[in-house]
Enzyme design. Structure first.
Site, short mmCIF file in Angstrom:
data_model
loop_
_atom_site.label_atom_id
_atom_site.label_comp_id
_atom_site.label_asym_id
_atom_site.label_seq_id
_atom_site.Cartn_x
_atom_site.Cartn_y
_atom_site.Cartn_z
N GLY A 1 -12.42 0.24 -0.23
CA GLY A 1 -11.16 -0.54 -0.88
C GLY A 1 -10.15 0.00 -0.21
CG ASP B 1 -12.74 0.71 3.38
OD1 ASP B 1 -12.03 0.40 4.40
OD2 ASP B 1 -12.81 -0.06 2.42
CG ASN C 1 -2.09 -0.83 1.24
OD1 ASN C 1 -2.46 -1.17 -0.04
ND2 ASN C 1 -2.65 -1.19 2.19
CB ALA D 1 -5.24 1.60 1.88
CB ALA D 2 -6.75 5.94 5.88
N GLY D 3 -4.02 4.85 6.70
CA GLY D 3 -2.76 5.21 7.33
C GLY D 3 -1.36 5.06 6.46
CG ASP D 4 -0.79 1.25 4.97
OD1 ASP D 4 -0.11 1.15 6.00
OD2 ASP D 4 -1.64 0.51 4.50
CD GLU E 1 1.12 -5.58 7.78
OE1 GLU E 1 -0.10 -5.81 8.45
OE2 GLU E 1 1.21 -5.44 6.47
#
Length: 320
Positions: free
Chosen positions: A290, A249, A46, A252-255, A142
């Site tokens: 998404g 949603d 991401n 992926a917002a933090g990424d 991760e």
């Protein structure tokens, strides 16, 4: 101007996204959702996708299997022009798989099968760092912790600033990361690292001070969801508010926030302006369903930022 060269080291997952999950199930219980879809993801993937979309010359270090999920992820990264020559195809392990369970308010919980991500090695990272120069390294948790530490040590030897997006939530020793450029956990991650819940102004400052004392980074950046981000440099802190948008949603917002921040900083912005640009990119992201498909282009992020702030942000390497 040339694009900033950013190396992302981290996870690659195929996400099985469940939309409209009402609550977590109890033991032995089934809970249903409204719909589902497969989406390419993983924190490393991401961030690489977002950095490339937002204006960086981006390379990714990671691992996938020989399965179809791995092939689909590479195809998606190609579309964003992420360089994937440092992504290892591992014949012995499957591509990582994660279930993203999305609540109606856009928040989520996930369950992940690490697969090939658990075998990302220091040698994988060294190959990239030896091959070409980079202006910044982005990484997450991760992957094996020893690879996290080795990545920082190798980048430090080469004078490359390292940005650790400290997710997923876990308690790790920070002494081997002393002097890191940016340490940036979200609320749950910060609590896992410090034992302090950043739920009040006093606790936010205490959390930032604790992280600073342990890692001595140039900056601690606490991601506080709707409240914004708290920037601390060891002397003073400030809350930099985000943008109010109808969240759909948060996947992926933090990424996206971290990648946008890194790109903008490498282009010459101050850390404060880079954080605000990160907020803008993340705000767009949460209004869409998404993972990677919700990440905005550079043009979209610049337009949103300028519309909301009234500040002109050029797309070249100029100071703001």
């Amino acid at each position: 101007m040339n694009k900033p060269k950013i190396l992302v080291v981290g996870s690659i997952y195929m996400d099985l996204v469940m939309h409209g999950v009402e609550r977590e199930p109890k033991t032995g219980e089934s809970v249903y959702c409204n719909s589902y879809q497969y989406a390419t993801g993983g924190k490393g993937s991401n961030q690489a996708y977002a950095a490339a979309m937002l204006g960086a010359d981006t390379s990714l270090v990671g691992r996938i299997g020989t399965d179809e999920n791995g092939k689909r992820i590479l195809e998606q990264l190609y579309k964003a022009e992420v360089k994937t020559e440092y992504v290892v195809t591992d014949p012995e392990h499957l591509t990582g798989l994660s279930t993203m369970n999305i609540y109606p308010d856009g928040t989520y919980f996930s369950i992940g099968a690490t697969g090939a991500n658990q075998y990302i090695s220091p040698e994988d990272v060294k190959k990239a760092l030896d091959a070409e120069p980079f202006e910044m390294v982005l990484m997450q948790l991760e992957m094996p912790l020893e690879t996290v530490y080795a990545t920082y040590e190798m980048a430090k030897e080469r004078g490359i600033p390292v940005f650790l997006d400290a997710g997923p939530a876990m308690r790790i020793p920070l002494d081997r990361l002393k002097g890191i450029f940016i340490l940036s956990p979200n609320e749950a991650e910060a609590e896992a690292m410090t034992g302090i819940r950043p739920d009040t102004e006093a606790h936010i400052l205490e959390t930032a001070e604790t992280l600073y004392e342990e890692a001595k980074p140039q900056y601690v950046i606490l991601k506080l969801g709707k409240r914004g981000a708290f920037l601390y440099d060891g002397k003073e802190g400030q809350l930099i508010e985000g943008f109010r948008v109808p969240a759909v949603d948060s996947t992926a917002a933090g990424d996206t926030f971290g990648a946008a921040l890194a790109v903008r900083y490498c282009k010459g912005s101050s850390i404060e302006e880079a954080i605000r640009f990160g907020h803008a990119a993340a705000a767009i992201c949460v209004t869409r369903e998404g993972g990677q498909i919700s990440i905005p282009s550079a043009e979209e992020a610049f337009w949103f930022y300028e519309e909301k702030t009234g500040r002109k942000v050029g797309m070249s390497n100029d100071n703001q």
